[in-house]
Design an enzyme around this catalytic site. Sequence first.
Site, PDB file in Angstrom:
ATOM      1  N   ASN A   1      -9.912   1.105   9.254  1.00  0.00           N
ATOM      2  CA  ASN A   1      -9.022   0.884  10.401  1.00  0.00           C
ATOM      3  C   ASN A   1      -9.592   1.540  11.647  1.00  0.00           C
ATOM      4  O   ASN A   1     -10.144   0.881  12.506  1.00  0.00           O
ATOM      5  CB  ASN A   1      -7.606   1.379  10.085  1.00  0.00           C
ATOM      6  N   THR A   2      -9.498   2.868  11.712  1.00  0.00           N
ATOM      7  CA  THR A   2      -9.867   3.598  12.927  1.00  0.00           C
ATOM      8  C   THR A   2     -11.244   3.220  13.458  1.00  0.00           C
ATOM      9  O   THR A   2     -11.400   2.923  14.648  1.00  0.00           O
ATOM     10  CB  THR A   2      -9.820   5.108  12.657  1.00  0.00           C
TER      11      THR A   2
ATOM     12  N   ALA B   1      -9.973   5.163   3.913  1.00  0.00           N
ATOM     13  CA  ALA B   1      -9.786   6.334   4.793  1.00  0.00           C
ATOM     14  C   ALA B   1     -11.075   7.099   5.016  1.00  0.00           C
ATOM     15  O   ALA B   1     -11.807   7.421   4.085  1.00  0.00           O
ATOM     16  CB  ALA B   1      -8.695   7.287   4.312  1.00  0.00           C
ATOM     17  N   GLY B   2     -11.311   7.345   6.285  1.00  0.00           N
ATOM     18  CA  GLY B   2     -12.439   8.173   6.665  1.00  0.00           C
ATOM     19  C   GLY B   2     -13.747   7.439   6.841  1.00  0.00           C
ATOM     20  O   GLY B   2     -14.741   8.018   7.280  1.00  0.00           O
TER      21      GLY B   2
ATOM     22  N   LYS C   1       0.881  -1.172   0.000  1.00  0.00           N
ATOM     23  CA  LYS C   1       0.000   0.000   0.000  1.00  0.00           C
ATOM     24  C   LYS C   1       0.917   1.222   0.000  1.00  0.00           C
ATOM     25  O   LYS C   1       1.645   1.481   0.960  1.00  0.00           O
ATOM     26  CB  LYS C   1      -0.891   0.014   1.246  1.00  0.00           C
TER      27      LYS C   1
ATOM     28  N   GLY D   1      -8.566   8.663   9.754  1.00  0.00           N
ATOM     29  CA  GLY D   1      -8.872   8.804  11.175  1.00  0.00           C
ATOM     30  C   GLY D   1      -9.974   9.783  11.522  1.00  0.00           C
ATOM     31  O   GLY D   1     -10.273   9.981  12.700  1.00  0.00           O
TER      32      GLY D   1
END
Lengths: 66, 260
Positions: free
Chosen positions: B204-205, B182-183, B95, B156
């Site tokens: 992830n987050t 992301a996000g 990545k 995040g």
Amino acid sequence: MKVIINGEQNSCPPESTIDTVIQQYKLPELSFVVELNGEIVDKDTYLTRSLKDGDKLEIIRFVGGG
Amino acid sequence: MLTIANRSLTSRLFLGTGKFSSALTMKDTIDASNTEMVTVALRRVDLNDPEDDIMRVLDREKYIFLPNTSGARDSDEAIRLARLARAASGSRWLKLEVTPDPRTLLPDPVETLIATEKLVKEDFIVLPYMNADPILALRLQDAGAAAVMPLGSPIGTNQGILTSFQIEIIIEQARVPVVVDAGIGAPSHAAQAMEMGADAVLVNTAIAVAGDPVAMARAFAQAVEAGRTAYEAGMGKKSSQAHASSPITGNISEDLGFLK
């Protein structure tokens, strides 16, 4: 002699090899990778690759990340 | 079935391994998600605590290992990290993440394209993290990216898909899989991305910092499946004109004409 490991000055005995450093810090058998003066070092050469004064070592491994 | 670089995947939920409170929680969460693609980062060994190693809980047989180049501020740093990742893991998957600005963690389009071109030539399987720029997506594909990973909102932030019009265009024009990365802050965001036609999402987050990450992983897995199934089922179009769902003829009586 003085070598820089992961950004910090360290001492190690003269005639040290990369393996010497691995043993010195008791680094376990992990999937770490070693970079000496900007070049990736082949695992098979840790025992034979000697260090000299002023060398910069980076010992890198995987951590959690997104 | 999703295919990236000749590798077939059943799960369209990819997982990041950052921000977990413990290695065990991370492992249980990965299992609960049924993911087949897991990202990791590269950092210096802690010489004071060298036993701290994520690899002991990650089962490389169960999923593709996707090292990221997080921390790289330009293409040279990214390429250096990529080569370290390959030497450490033996894997060509990568990545590519080039984020020079810590305030926004937005990916540098120029450095990302330069690094993609060079890393593809070194035989990496490159999945570049990018802002949702349709032209950049095409350039990255031309350079040989195995997939493109446009952001929904900054890393995040859990703000969801703020870039939907651009992602729609990217999906429409894509020749490689599109992974929204992301996000994504809630399962509904993941479902939204999949309903738009994304091939996968990377989260992830939202999972790692949830009160119960294992349960959240399951929720996300369900949302990704729901979104994909809906996309494949053919979604109804949006309309500004109302169209009755119940029949407009055959009402009970003329006195109830208002029911017409």
